[in-house]
Structures are given as structure tokens and as C-alpha cells.
Design a protein around this motif. Structure first.
Motif, PDB file in Angstrom:
ATOM      1  N   ASP A   1      59.080  41.144  36.299  1.00  0.00           N
ATOM      2  CA  ASP A   1      58.095  40.950  36.753  1.00  0.00           C
ATOM      3  C   ASP A   1      57.810  40.653  37.388  1.00  0.00           C
ATOM      4  OD1 ASP A   1      55.854  42.247  35.506  1.00  0.00           O
ATOM      5  OD2 ASP A   1      54.594  40.569  34.663  1.00  0.00           O
TER       6      ASP A   1
ATOM      7  N   ASP B   1      59.178  42.966  40.223  1.00  0.00           N
ATOM      8  CA  ASP B   1      57.792  43.501  40.408  1.00  0.00           C
ATOM      9  C   ASP B   1      57.301  43.650  41.316  1.00  0.00           C
ATOM     10  OD1 ASP B   1      58.788  46.122  39.323  1.00  0.00           O
ATOM     11  OD2 ASP B   1      56.688  46.156  38.525  1.00  0.00           O
TER      12      ASP B   1
ATOM     13  N   SER C   1      65.323  45.489  38.107  1.00  0.00           N
ATOM     14  CA  SER C   1      65.813  46.352  37.094  1.00  0.00           C
ATOM     15  C   SER C   1      67.357  45.725  36.822  1.00  0.00           C
ATOM     16  CB  SER C   1      66.083  47.482  38.022  1.00  0.00           C
ATOM     17  OG  SER C   1      67.632  47.411  39.002  1.00  0.00           O
TER      18      SER C   1
ATOM     19  N   ARG D   1      65.619  42.901  34.097  1.00  0.00           N
ATOM     20  CA  ARG D   1      64.690  44.428  32.673  1.00  0.00           C
ATOM     21  C   ARG D   1      64.760  45.394  33.015  1.00  0.00           C
ATOM     22  NH1 ARG D   1      58.493  43.469  32.701  1.00  0.00           N
ATOM     23  NH2 ARG D   1      58.665  43.864  35.003  1.00  0.00           N
TER      24      ARG D   1
ATOM     25  N   HIS E   1      65.652  48.317  30.817  1.00  0.00           N
ATOM     26  CA  HIS E   1      65.096  48.916  30.480  1.00  0.00           C
ATOM     27  C   HIS E   1      63.218  49.514  31.274  1.00  0.00           C
ATOM     28  CE1 HIS E   1      68.195  48.550  26.749  1.00  0.00           C
ATOM     29  NE2 HIS E   1      68.270  48.939  27.969  1.00  0.00           N
ATOM     30  N   TRP E   2      63.301  48.397  31.700  1.00  0.00           N
ATOM     31  CA  TRP E   2      61.556  49.157  32.460  1.00  0.00           C
ATOM     32  C   TRP E   2      61.264  50.006  33.347  1.00  0.00           C
ATOM     33  CZ3 TRP E   2      57.393  46.966  30.724  1.00  0.00           C
ATOM     34  CH2 TRP E   2      55.922  47.358  31.135  1.00  0.00           C
TER      35      TRP E   2
ATOM     36  N   TYR F   1      59.155  51.217  35.539  1.00  0.00           N
ATOM     37  CA  TYR F   1      58.125  50.898  36.477  1.00  0.00           C
ATOM     38  C   TYR F   1      59.388  50.231  37.792  1.00  0.00           C
ATOM     39  CZ  TYR F   1      54.954  51.458  33.765  1.00  0.00           C
ATOM     40  OH  TYR F   1      53.651  51.682  32.310  1.00  0.00           O
ATOM     41  N   SER F   2      60.400  49.626  37.061  1.00  0.00           N
ATOM     42  CA  SER F   2      61.107  48.565  38.423  1.00  0.00           C
ATOM     43  C   SER F   2      62.319  49.829  38.802  1.00  0.00           C
ATOM     44  CB  SER F   2      62.261  47.513  37.793  1.00  0.00           C
ATOM     45  OG  SER F   2      61.412  46.664  37.547  1.00  0.00           O
TER      46      SER F   2
ATOM     47  N   TYR G   1      63.791  55.924  30.548  1.00  0.00           N
ATOM     48  CA  TYR G   1      62.796  54.935  29.692  1.00  0.00           C
ATOM     49  C   TYR G   1      61.146  54.846  29.788  1.00  0.00           C
ATOM     50  CZ  TYR G   1      66.964  52.626  30.088  1.00  0.00           C
ATOM     51  OH  TYR G   1      68.468  52.114  28.883  1.00  0.00           O
TER      52      TYR G   1
END
Length: 243
Positions: free
Chosen positions: A92, A95, A132, A135, A137-138, A140-141, A169
Motif C-alpha cells: 500500500d 501504491d 503489484s 500485492r 491480487h490488488w 489498483y496497483s 481482480y
């Protein structure tokens, strides 16, 4: 006498734990120490991330033509750097830092500082990559990565994968819908058919919840006619193509 001696022996045995008990006690202390160490680091990381997170939210709420407060951006960058120093494994934070760099890049572009624009956009891209990876599976990234690559005209397999992961995702996430709409329309002619179809499906979903934003993106990129030709029939498409 015998009874008192027996009681004394029992008390002595209770006060002197054996080797196993000592080992468990030491292990427990070490575990608590480690937990306390990481708890403090994570707490300090979160505390330092708040100014940067709030700055990014405020920047996203500004009008496109509004001047970005440079001093606030610099303070936010320093704050998120401190957060990463405390906890370098938290996606995060990367990000957030990527979003700040992206905002600075757009500001440099508005001021025609194109060298700074390229540097800051590449920095944003690298940070979205790190985010990414931490994370995977995120969405937004992945969406940020796709948009940064499209802005830099990097039309390659990494862009295709970022589009795929974004819509996989986060198919109904507003930010994903908007970012992938822009990234897809910028890079449309270079995308394989599979990614073109993914972008169209993303735009179709996005128009239901973010009509104004996606309409403006299509207009700015001169891609409204493309959407009117390619999208499936819907009331949102009819509205888009009448405007």
C-alpha cells in the motif's frame, strides 16, 4: 516434622521449573519481544503514511487545472518514504508513493517540463511494479501500472498483463474502471484483440457508474466514435453517442 518437610519440598519444586519450563518461558519472552518489535514498526509506518495518504486523496479531488501544492507534495513524499523505511514489505505504501509521483508527473506535463514528466512517470511505473509484486491480487496497483505504461507509450506484454489483472481482480472498482478506460483508449491500436475486448467490457461496466469521467476521457482522446462503433448496445452507450 515430616509433614512440614514434605510441604517444603513441594514448594521448592514449584519454585524451580525444569529445563523444559525454562525453555518455554524463554521462547515465550522472545516471541513477545518479536511481536512487540514488529507492532511498533507497523504502528510507526501507519502513522507516517497518513499525511501522504491524505495528500493523495486531496490531490485526486482537485480539478484537473488546479495548481498542485508542491510543498505539500514534498512533505507527503517524505512522509511515505519514512513509512517505507519502517515497513518495506507493505504494498500500500508503494501504491501511495506511485500515486504521488503520477500526480507530480501530470503537473510537470502541464508546465511543459517534459524531462521531469518522463522521470516522474517512470518513477511512478517502477513503484506500481513494486506494489503489484507485493500485492499481486490488488487491482489498483495493476491499473496504475497499466496507465503509467500507456502514458509512456510502452505497449508490450507487461501492459497487456496489467490490463488483464486489473479487470480480473477489480471488475467493478471505480478507480480501476476509469484508469483502464484511459489506458486502453490511449493504447487501443497496439492492443491484441483479447485486451481490446477486456477494455471494452471494462468501459461498459464503467459507464454504468462513472459515465461522466469515461465520457470525458473518450472525448479528450478523440475515441468517442470508436466506442460508439465497438460497444454493445445499452442505454449508457446511447447516451454517450448522443452527447
Amino acid at each position: 516434622m515430616t509433614t512440614e518437610s514434605s510441604r517444603s519440598n513441594k514448594s521448592s519444586r514449584r519454585r524451580k521449573p525444569g529445563p523444559l519450563g525454562k525453555s518455554l518461558a524463554v521462547a515465550g519472552i522472545l516471541l513477545l519481544t518479536v511481536m512487540a518489535y514488529f507492532s511498533v514498526r507497523w504502528m510507526m509506518a501507519d502513522i507516517n503514511s497518513y499525511p501522504a495518504r491524505n495528500a493523495l486523496i486531496n490531490l485526486q479531488e482537485l480539478d484537473a487545472d488546479a495548481p498542485i501544492p508542491v510543498e505539500k507534495l514534498e512533505r507527503a513524499q517524505k512522509a511515505i518514504d519514512r513509512a517505507i523505511e519502517w515497513r518495506a514489505d507493505h504494498g500500500d505504501y508503494y501504491d501511495i508513493k506511485a500515486g504521488l509521483s503520477y500526480s507530480q508527473a501530470l503537473h510537470a506535463q502541464q508546465e511543459k517540463r517534459f524531462r521531469d514528466y518522463g522521470k516522474l512517470m517512470n518513477q511512478s511505473l517502477d513503484l506500481y511494479r513494486q506494489a503489484s509484486q507485493l500485492r499481486p491480487h490488488w487491482p489498483y496497483s495493476w491499473a496504475g501500472l497499466a496507465l503509467a505504461k500507456a502514458k509512456l507509450s510502452q505497449m508490450d506484454e507487461e501492459l497487456n498483463q496489467a490490463i488483464d489483472n486489473s479487470v480480473l481482480y477489480g471488475p467493478w472498482e471505480n478507480t480501476v474502471n476509469i484508469s483502464i478506460s484511459e489506458a486502453g483508449l490511449i493504447s487501443w491500436q497496439y492492443l491484441p484483440e483479447a485486451q481490446q475486448q477486456a477494455v471494452l467490457a471494462n468501459i461498459d461496466r464503467g459507464l454504468k457508474r462513472n459515465f461522466k469521467e469515461i465520457r470525458n476521457i473518450a472525448a479528450q482522446l478523440n475515441q468517442t466514435v470508436l466506442l460508439c462503433e465497438q460497444l454493445q448496445e445499452s442505454k449508457e452507450k446511447a447516451k454517450l453517442c448522443k452527447s
